[in-house]
Design an enzyme around this catalytic site. Structure first.
Site, PDB file in Angstrom:
ATOM      1  CG  HIS A  96      -2.072  -1.082   1.064  1.00  0.00           C
ATOM      2  ND1 HIS A  96      -3.169  -0.793   0.485  1.00  0.00           N
ATOM      3  CD2 HIS A  96      -2.107  -2.203   1.562  1.00  0.00           C
ATOM      4  CE1 HIS A  96      -4.016  -1.932   0.667  1.00  0.00           C
ATOM      5  NE2 HIS A  96      -3.276  -2.896   1.174  1.00  0.00           N
ATOM      6  CG  ASP A 141      -3.194  -4.038   5.196  1.00  0.00           C
ATOM      7  OD1 ASP A 141      -2.138  -3.251   5.649  1.00  0.00           O
ATOM      8  OD2 ASP A 141      -4.396  -3.716   4.652  1.00  0.00           O
ATOM      9  CD  GLU A 142      -5.844  -5.875   1.728  1.00  0.00           C
ATOM     10  OE1 GLU A 142      -6.832  -6.383   1.353  1.00  0.00           O
ATOM     11  OE2 GLU A 142      -5.455  -4.866   1.219  1.00  0.00           O
ATOM     12  CB  VAL A 143       2.715  -7.649   2.219  1.00  0.00           C
ATOM     13  CG1 VAL A 143       4.201  -7.869   1.365  1.00  0.00           C
ATOM     14  CG2 VAL A 143       2.775  -6.883   3.301  1.00  0.00           C
TER      15      VAL A 143
END
Length: 586
Positions: A304, A368-370
Site C-alpha cells: 500500500h 496488511d495485504e503484502v
C-alpha cells in the site's frame, strides 16, 4: 410513571416485533465450527432502562421526582480545577441552554431548581493514555440544588457530562423532540427557550467503560478529508463515549502528509490543496484530546505504498502495473523496494518524524495485504535476499522491522499491526505489540493465543464501508452485506474466547474494538452520516455491560441519542421513519 417512561414502554412493545421481522434472531454462523457464536442477539439479562441513556451506564437508580434546571448553572470544583472540564461544560451549556448571540431572547430562569454543578476530580491528568481511568459517578438529588459528579480524571468527567446532558430534557408534552437542524436558528431557539428539567430524581449513576480502546478508522488516502470533517468525527466519537480515532492517513492512492524531513513525499497528494501540515495535524490532536479522543496514525508498509514513489521513485517496486491485480489488492500496485539501503533509511527517517508529530503511545504500521509476487518477480529483491540469507517473505519483512522500524521507534512507541504480521508472517515483535484483527472474527482467538493484545475489527461485523457495491466492476462489494446497526450490536469482541478463569485471562488481552470506514466511496460529503449512528452502537457494545444486548431495547435509546447527535451538528442517518416514534404505529 413519567411521560418518558410510558413512551419507552410503548415503544418497546411496538418496536420489538419490527426488529425481529427485519433481522435474524442470532448472528450468521461462522465457518469455523469451534468458534462460539452462542451469544443471543435479542435476549438481555438486563432490564430495560426507564430513561434513554446511550451508551447504557453500568448502574443506575431512579426516583420519582422531576426537578428543574436554572439558567445559567454554575460550575464549581471542590478539589483541583480542570481547564479541559471548564471548556467542556461551556460547550455543553450551549447545547443545553443555547447561545445568547444566536438566541437573544433567552432569559435566565427564575424558577428554583438545580443551580450548581460540582465536579470533584481525584487526579490532575494531562493526556489520555491507554491506562486512563474514565470512570465517574453522578448524584442528582431530589432536594439539593447541586448536581454532583465525581471522577478520577478529567476524561471521566467528560463522560459524566455527556450522561448529564442526556438526563436533561425540555418540559414539553407529547413525543420526544425531533432532531433540530443546526441551520434552523428559529426552531433551535424555540427549543432552547423551553424550561429544562431532570426527571426521576434522586438519580445515582456509577459508570465505567468495559473496554479501554473504543475506536473508529477513517481513511484520508482514498479521498482527502477536510479538517472540519475530521473534527466532526471527533465530536461524534466524544458524544458516543468513544476514545480512539485511528487515522489511516496515507495509502497507495495518495500521500497527503507534508513531511518536513522528506519533503517530496507530499508530491503523492492529489493536489497542493489536499494535504496536511504539521500544524494541521497538531490542531486535530489538540481538538481531539480536549474531547477525550486519542489520535493513532497509521503509515502502512511495505504494501500500500505506491504514492510514496511519486516523490521518491526509487522507493517503490512493481508500481502501477497494468495487471495490478497480480501485484496488489486494488490499484495502483506498488510496494516498498526492500532491496535498497535507501529505503530503510528513508522509512526510519519518516517514522522518527511522525513519532514526534503524533504523541500518542500507539503507532500503527499496517503490514496488511503484502503481495508476495511483487517481490518474487523482482530480481534486485531476490538478489538482496540471497546476499542477506533471507529465505522467505516473512524474513524479508522481519528485516524491515529490525533495520528501519525498531531503530526509529525504539521503546517509546507501542506498535500496532494488522493481523497478517503474526498470523501470516510470524514476525517477532515486542511483547506489548497490539494486533488488529480484520479478516475474520475467529482470528481474534488465534492472535490472543499468541499472547498479544488485540483490537477487534472483523469485517463480518465492523467494516462500515461494505454493502455499497463494487466501484470497479459493479455488482456487490467484496465484504457484503451492509453492516446495519443491528448487525453491529450483535457483535461482542469476546465471542469465541474462554471466559473461564485463567492466568492471565485470555479475554483480558482483548483491549477493545474499532469500526473501519475505508474511503473508496466515502469523502467529506458523506462520511459523517455513513458513520453515525452506527459507530455509536459499537460505542455501547464496548462501553456497556456484556449482557446489555437487547436490540429492541437499545433502539429506543438510540432514537433519542441519534436526534441529540444531529442537534449538536453531527449528521446521523435515521434509524427508522419519524412516524415510527408514535407508539404502535410501525
Amino acid at each position: 410513571m413519567s411521560l418518558v417512561a410510558i413512551l419507552l414502554a410503548c415503544l418497546a412493545t411496538s418496536l420489538h416485533f419490527l426488529l425481529r421481522v427485519h433481522d435474524p434472531a442470532s448472528p450468521p454462523s461462522i465457518s469455523n465450527p469451534s468458534f462460539d457464536v452462542s451469544i443471543p442477539f435479542a435476549v438481555s439479562a438486563l432490564p430495560p432502562l426507564e430513561i434513554p441513556l446511550f451508551p447504557r451506564p453500568k448502574s443506575i437508580s431512579l426516583g420519582a421526582t422531576t426537578r428543574r434546571i436554572a439558567l445559567p448553572i454554575a460550575l464549581v470544583f471542590p478539589n483541583a480545577s480542570s481547564p479541559r472540564v471548564e471548556r467542556a461544560w461551556a460547550r455543553y451549556s450551549s447545547y443545553i441552554f443555547g447561545d445568547l448571540s444566536q438566541c437573544p431572547t433567552l432569559t435566565p430562569s427564575q424558577t428554583s431548581g438545580f443551580t450548581t454543578l460540582s465536579i470533584a476530580l481525584t487526579s490532575s491528568d494531562s493526556n489520555l493514555t491507554p491506562s486512563t481511568d474514565e470512570s465517574y459517578s453522578i448524584r442528582v438529588s431530589d432536594k439539593d440544588s447541586t448536581i454532583q459528579i465525581s471522577a478520577a480524571t478529567s476524561f471521566g468527567a467528560l463522560r459524566a457530562i455527556e450522561t448529564l446532558y442526556q438526563l436533561i430534557r425540555p418540559n414539553i408534552t407529547g413525543y420526544p423532540p425531533p432532531s433540530l437542524s443546526s441551520n434552523s436558528t428559529q426552531s433551535s431557539c424555540a427549543y432552547f427557550n423551553l424550561q429544562k428539567s431532570i426527571s426521576r430524581t434522586p438519580i445515582e449513576i456509577t459508570d465505567a467503560p468495559r473496554f479501554g480502546y473504543r475506536g473508529v478508522l477513517i481513511d484520508s488516502s482514498r479521498h482527502y478529508l477536510t479538517l472540519s470533517t475530521i473534527r466532526s468525527v471527533v465530536d461524534g466519537l466524544s458524544f458516543s463515549k468513544m476514545n480512539v480515532l485511528h487515522w489511516h492517513i496515507v495509502d497507495s492512492q495518495s500521500f497527503p502528509v507534508q513531511s518536513e524531513s522528506l519533503p517530496d513525499l507530499v508530491k503523492g497528494a492529489y493536489s497542493p490543496f489536499e494535504t496536511y501540515t504539521k500544524q494541521d495535524i497538531a490542531s486535530i490532536i489538540e481538538y481531539a484530546m480536549d474531547r477525550g479522543v486519542r489520535i493513532i496514525p497509521e503509515f502502512d508498509m511495505p504494501g500500500h505504498t505506491f504514492a510514496w514513489g511519486i516523490g521518491y521513485p526509487d522507493l517503490i517496486t512493481c508500481g502501477a502495473m497494468k495487471d495490478w491485480w497480480s501485484y496488489a489488492a486494488q490499484p495502483p500496485s506498488g510496494q516498498l523496494d526492500l532491496s535498497k539501503n535507501e529505503t530503510y533509511t528513508k522509512v526510519a527517517t519518516l517514522l522518527r518524524e511522525m513519532a514526534t508529530w503524533f504523541p500518542d503511545q500507539y503507532f500503527h504500521l499496517g503490514m496488511d495485504e503484502v503481495n508476495d509476487r511483487c517481490y518474487t518477480s523482482h530480481g534486485p529483491t531476490q538478489d538482496f535476499m540471497r546476499s542477506h540469507s533471507l529465505s522467505s517473505l516473512s524474513e524479508l519483512i522481519q528485516y524491515l522491522q529490525d533495520h528501519a522500524v525498531d531503530p526509529a521507534l525504539g521503546t517509546n512507541k507501542t506498535r500496532m499491526f494488522w493481523e497478517e504480521a503474526v498470523l501470516d508472517f510470524n514476525i517477532k515483535l515486542p511483547n506489548d505489540t497490539v494486533i488488529q484483527v480484520w479478516r475474520d472474527a475467529s482470528n481474534l482467538k488465534r492472535a490472543v493465543d499468541l499472547g498479544y493484545s488485540v483490537v477487534a475489527s472483523p469485517k463480518d461485523y465492523l467494516y462500515l464501508d461494505c454493502g455499497r457495491g463494487d466501484y470497479m466492476k459493479g455488482g456487490t462489494s467484496w465484504c457484503d452485506p451492509y453492516k446495519t446497526w443491528q448487525r453491529i450490536y450483535a457483535y461482542d469482541p469476546l465471542m469465541g474466547l474462554s471466559l473461564a478463569s485463567t492466568d492471565p485471562p485470555e479475554w483480558n488481552r482483548v483491549i477493545g474494538g474499532t469500526a473501519c470506514m475505508w474511503g473508496e466511496l466515502t469523502d467529506s460529503t458523506n462520511l459523517i452520516t455513513t458513520l453515525f449512528p452506527r459507530v455509536s452502537v459499537l460505542g455501547e457494545r464496548l462501553w456497556s455491560d456484556r449482557n446489555a444486548r437487547d436490540a429492541a431495547e437499545a433502539q429506543i435509546r438510540l432514537y433519542w441519542f441519534r436526534n441529540s447527535l444531529v442537534r449538536r451538528g453531527v449528521g446521523s442517518m435515521p434509524i427508522f421513519p419519524e412516524y415510527c416514534r408514535i407508539p404502535g404505529s410501525c
